[in-house]
Design an enzyme around this catalytic site. Structure first.
Site, PDB file in Angstrom:
ATOM      1  N   CYS A  92     -28.591  12.621 -34.815  1.00 18.60           N
ATOM      2  CA  CYS A  92     -27.617  13.269 -35.589  1.00 18.60           C
ATOM      3  C   CYS A  92     -27.975  13.995 -36.837  1.00 18.60           C
ATOM      4  O   CYS A  92     -28.835  13.441 -37.731  1.00 18.60           O
ATOM      5  CB  CYS A  92     -26.409  12.352 -36.113  1.00 18.60           C
ATOM      6  SG  CYS A  92     -25.205  13.074 -37.190  1.00 18.60           S
ATOM      7  N   GLU A  93     -27.684  15.395 -36.838  1.00 22.81           N
ATOM      8  CA  GLU A  93     -28.367  16.257 -37.945  1.00 22.81           C
ATOM      9  C   GLU A  93     -27.499  16.124 -39.369  1.00 22.81           C
ATOM     10  O   GLU A  93     -27.920  16.460 -40.327  1.00 22.81           O
ATOM     11  CB  GLU A  93     -28.258  17.687 -37.623  1.00 22.81           C
ATOM     12  CG  GLU A  93     -27.013  18.307 -37.271  1.00 22.81           C
ATOM     13  CD  GLU A  93     -26.986  19.675 -36.810  1.00 22.81           C
ATOM     14  OE1 GLU A  93     -26.388  20.749 -37.304  1.00 22.81           O
ATOM     15  OE2 GLU A  93     -28.172  20.121 -36.138  1.00 22.81           O
ATOM     16  N   HIS A  94     -26.365  15.529 -39.224  1.00 23.43           N
ATOM     17  CA  HIS A  94     -25.624  15.091 -40.596  1.00 23.43           C
ATOM     18  C   HIS A  94     -25.826  13.960 -41.018  1.00 23.43           C
ATOM     19  O   HIS A  94     -25.833  13.587 -42.218  1.00 23.43           O
ATOM     20  CB  HIS A  94     -23.932  15.199 -39.873  1.00 23.43           C
ATOM     21  CG  HIS A  94     -23.700  16.612 -39.241  1.00 23.43           C
ATOM     22  ND1 HIS A  94     -22.853  16.425 -38.315  1.00 23.43           N
ATOM     23  CD2 HIS A  94     -24.069  17.867 -39.565  1.00 23.43           C
ATOM     24  CE1 HIS A  94     -22.472  17.695 -37.967  1.00 23.43           C
ATOM     25  NE2 HIS A  94     -23.422  18.482 -38.812  1.00 23.43           N
ATOM     26  N   HIS A  95     -26.218  12.701 -40.175  1.00 26.81           N
ATOM     27  CA  HIS A  95     -26.645  11.581 -40.921  1.00 26.81           C
ATOM     28  C   HIS A  95     -27.985  10.878 -40.506  1.00 26.81           C
ATOM     29  O   HIS A  95     -28.436   9.902 -41.001  1.00 26.81           O
ATOM     30  CB  HIS A  95     -25.427  10.344 -40.479  1.00 26.81           C
ATOM     31  CG  HIS A  95     -24.064  10.957 -40.709  1.00 26.81           C
ATOM     32  ND1 HIS A  95     -23.402  11.521 -39.807  1.00 26.81           N
ATOM     33  CD2 HIS A  95     -23.406  10.738 -41.810  1.00 26.81           C
ATOM     34  CE1 HIS A  95     -22.147  11.709 -40.334  1.00 26.81           C
ATOM     35  NE2 HIS A  95     -22.265  11.354 -41.695  1.00 26.81           N
ATOM     36  N   GLN A 133     -24.616  17.175 -30.364  1.00 28.22           N
ATOM     37  CA  GLN A 133     -24.449  17.213 -28.888  1.00 28.22           C
ATOM     38  C   GLN A 133     -24.029  18.369 -28.261  1.00 28.22           C
ATOM     39  O   GLN A 133     -24.571  18.843 -27.212  1.00 28.22           O
ATOM     40  CB  GLN A 133     -23.505  15.961 -28.624  1.00 28.22           C
ATOM     41  CG  GLN A 133     -23.547  15.682 -27.154  1.00 28.22           C
ATOM     42  CD  GLN A 133     -22.993  14.471 -26.806  1.00 28.22           C
ATOM     43  OE1 GLN A 133     -22.902  13.500 -27.299  1.00 28.22           O
ATOM     44  NE2 GLN A 133     -22.377  14.413 -25.540  1.00 28.22           N
ATOM     45  N   HIS A 161     -22.689   7.850 -30.435  1.00 30.43           N
ATOM     46  CA  HIS A 161     -23.313   8.125 -31.675  1.00 30.43           C
ATOM     47  C   HIS A 161     -23.163   7.161 -32.871  1.00 30.43           C
ATOM     48  O   HIS A 161     -22.253   6.698 -33.231  1.00 30.43           O
ATOM     49  CB  HIS A 161     -22.303   9.495 -32.123  1.00 30.43           C
ATOM     50  CG  HIS A 161     -22.571  10.695 -31.361  1.00 30.43           C
ATOM     51  ND1 HIS A 161     -23.032  11.832 -31.975  1.00 30.43           N
ATOM     52  CD2 HIS A 161     -22.473  10.717 -30.019  1.00 30.43           C
ATOM     53  CE1 HIS A 161     -23.069  12.878 -31.154  1.00 30.43           C
ATOM     54  NE2 HIS A 161     -22.709  12.257 -29.714  1.00 30.43           N
TER      55      HIS A 161
END
Length: 202
Positions: A92-95, A133, A161
């Site tokens: 995940c590019e956010h976390h 995704q 996720h």
């Protein structure tokens, strides 16, 4: 529907050195409240950096080059080619936590076919990057459409996720499904139904 231009991997001429990356891990260990100098953590920065080389290996892979070798001797085969249940591990590019699942990749050949391992390699090339995704699904489908120029392409991804299961809302067992349909898979309901039946979603 025509695929969008292929997304290129970032080019970072000022990429930090291995020593700088290991130093950053030591900073995070201190921030978390531990001592990077204690015995159990002495080799952790080096291990984390080696892990990152594997986790994000996709930045060094050109998915277009993976697909460029094709085969024309198909005896006129023009039905669905489907590779199911490709193991998918992304981040995940956010976390920066794992996205774990499977991808189903299909295409309808026009004149040429590609070795099935190449389909899995394209999934690997894009998944081993920081991702969401939705973008990952589109990148895989768009690349196959652009390089093979088949009559249709379909990509369906099902994944869990860890940013939802191990933090935040803690929704264990919740899965996300995304799909990208191009050509005949988008325009012909019968072809789409046949594909979903083959995947086991029909």
């Amino acid at each position: 529907m025509k695929a969008k231009p292929l997304a290129e991997a970032p080019i970072l001429p000022d990429r930090p050195s291995r020593a700088e990356a290991e130093s950053a891990v030591r900073t995070l260990l201190r921030w978390a409240g531990d001592d990077p100098a204690r015995e159990g953590l002495l080799d952790t920065p080096a291990r984390v950096v080696r892990s990152y080389e594997e986790f994000f290996a996709g930045y060094a892979i050109d998915p277009v080059a993976v697909l460029e070798r094709t085969f024309a001797e198909t005896e006129g085969y023009d039905e669905i080619v489907l590779l199911k249940d490709i193991r998918l591990e992304s981040y995940c590019e956010h976390h920066m936590v794992p996205i774990i699942g499977v991808a189903h990749v299909a295409y309808l050949p026009a004149h040429r076919v590609v070795g099935i391992s190449k389909l899995a390699r394209v999934v690997h090339a894009y998944s081993k990057r920081l991702q969401i995704q939705e973008k990952l699904t589109a990148q895989i489908a768009n690349t196959i459409e652009a390089v093979l120029q088949p009559r249709g392409v379909a990509v369906v991804i099902e994944s869990e996720h860890q940013c939802m299961t191990t933090r935040g809302v803690h929704q264990h067992g919740a899965s996300m499904v995304t799909s990208r349909m191009l050509g005949a898979f988008r325009d012909d309901p019968n072809t789409r139904r046949e594909l979903m039946a083959l995947i086991g979603k029909g």
